[in-house]
Design a protein around this motif. Structure first.
Motif, short mmCIF file in Angstrom:
data_model
loop_
_atom_site.label_atom_id
_atom_site.label_comp_id
_atom_site.label_asym_id
_atom_site.label_seq_id
_atom_site.Cartn_x
_atom_site.Cartn_y
_atom_site.Cartn_z
N UNK A 1 74.78 -18.97 -51.33
CA UNK A 1 75.00 -19.24 -49.91
C UNK A 1 73.87 -18.68 -49.07
N UNK A 2 73.45 -17.44 -49.38
CA UNK A 2 72.35 -16.83 -48.64
C UNK A 2 71.06 -17.61 -48.79
N UNK A 3 70.80 -18.10 -50.01
CA UNK A 3 69.59 -18.91 -50.24
C UNK A 3 69.65 -20.20 -49.42
N UNK A 4 70.81 -20.87 -49.43
CA UNK A 4 70.95 -22.11 -48.66
C UNK A 4 70.77 -21.84 -47.17
N UNK A 5 71.30 -20.70 -46.72
CA UNK A 5 71.17 -20.36 -45.29
C UNK A 5 69.71 -20.14 -44.92
N UNK A 6 69.00 -19.37 -45.73
CA UNK A 6 67.60 -19.10 -45.43
C UNK A 6 66.75 -20.36 -45.56
N UNK A 7 67.08 -21.20 -46.54
CA UNK A 7 66.33 -22.44 -46.73
C UNK A 7 66.54 -23.38 -45.55
#
Length: 372
Positions: free
Chosen positions: A220-226
């Motif tokens: 989720x954090x990766x998707x948010x930052x991406x």
């Protein structure tokens, strides 16, 4: 083994350091221009910070600012500017105070109901801006500014005695009624009249760890930052950008709602007309100064809490305590300018390194050709 990037560390630290140094220098120049000693106010504030009761105030205020800044930072990591944290914080504090004062439950359950009410209220208010953004393309900056104004009016209406407010006898203040002791969050009594450290301050620090873990160690954090880095690229890789925008606004609002809990559950036990305001706006500067990193945000929150709580000593020495407001305002300007300067330097440095690597590759190829 992870390679240590010295240049990245220096560039990352250069922005806040440059902002702080320039803000202190400019504040001193302002004091000199008005005929005041530029060093004495700083010394007085440092001396004031040596008192135990002031230290307790600084710690408590740091926790409040830390929660609010985390709420802002979540939006920033998604490239969203949630200016509505202050409205979400105040509305959530009032609604949770109303709910808390109207029920009586066993201690932990009572506290849990109040906290969940605050989170849901903040998330709901921020979610309005998120829905407008994802369905109608309305800028979150415009919608959250308007929602701040609406929240102010809504709180003022709800707290009227003819609605849900209570006016204590012999007072002009309006409150929501006092929360039963079962809804008070226990803190640490420092003894000898030094005050109590809010128990919710430690919850705030724990949420900083959760914030870091979710953003850096989960999908989720990766998707948010991406999505924050490039919405179109994230969309092309299968991330639902609109869902991430709405989710980020909901999480930001939920954290904003928690920002009022240290004060509500640790000290006032009611919402009144003199409940602290402006927390959300200060949090924007803190998040920027801390570069949206939980450790950086902590030290930025500590700095602003220090400036606010130690300024009481300035009046006694005939220095205007508004000096700290000037310093905070200069920090806002300095953050924007210094970060842009550092960003441009970083780009130039990156281009230079690429050029050096290409040149080194070309030289190596020439040597091989000669050897052949």
């Amino acid at each position: 083994m992870m390679k240590f990037d010295k240049d990245k560390l220096i560039i990352g630290a250069a922005g806040p350091v440059l902002a702080l140094v320039s803000s202190f220098v400019l504040t001193m120049l302002v004091l000199l221009a008005t005929g005041l000693d530029p060093i004495e106010p700083i010394r007085l504030m440092i001396d004031n910070a040596g008192f135990s009761d002031i230290q307790v105030l600084i710690v408590n205020q740091t926790g409040i600012y830390y929660l609010a800044a985390l709420a802002v930072a979540i939006g920033f990591r998604m490239n969203l500017f949630n200016i509505g944290v202050d409205g979400q914080y105040r509305l959530a504090a009032m609604v949770s105070a109303l709910v808390g004062a109207s029920i009586e439950l066993p201690g932990p359950l009572h506290i849990l109901v109040i906290v969940l009410t605050a989170m849901l209220t903040g998330a709901f208010w921020a979610g309005i801006a998120g829905i407008l953004k994802t369905t109608r393309g309305v800028s979150e900056v415009v919608s959250t500014i308007m929602l701040n104004a609406i929240a102010t009016s809504l709180v003022a209406w709800l707290i009227l005695p003819k609605n849900f407010g209570v006016q204590p006898e012999g007072s002009n203040n309006l409150t929501t009624g006092e929360i039963a002791e079962s809804g008070w969050f226990p803190g640490i009594d420092m003894g000898e009249g030094n005050g109590v450290i809010y128990g919710f301050t430690f919850v705030a620090l724990a949420l900083g760890v959760v914030y870091w873990f979710v953003l850096n160690r989960t999908r989720f954090g990766f998707d948010l930052r991406a999505t924050g880095a490039s919405e179109s690229a994230a969309q092309a890789s299968g991330v639902d950008a609109k869902r991430m925008i709405l989710t980020s606004m909901l999480l930001s609002g939920a954290l904003a709602g928690l920002s009022g809990m240290p004060t509500l559950l640790g000290e006032t036990h009611t919402y009144s007309l003199d409940f602290p305001v402006g927390v959300g706006f200060t949090a924007i500067t803190i998040a920027l100064l801390g570069r949206n990193h939980p450790v950086g945000i902590f030290f930025a929150a500590l700095l602003f809490a220090f400036l606010e709580k130690t300024s009481s000593s300035l009046d006694v020495a005939d220095y205007p305590k508004e000096i700290t407001k000037i310093m905070q305002g200069i920090i806002v300007i300095a953050v924007v300018v210094s970060y842009e300067l550092v960003r441009r330097y970083g780009l130039r440095r990156q281009q230079q390194k690429v050029g050096e690597e290409l040149a080194a590759g070309g030289a190596l190829k020439t040597d091989k050709e000669v050897a052949a």
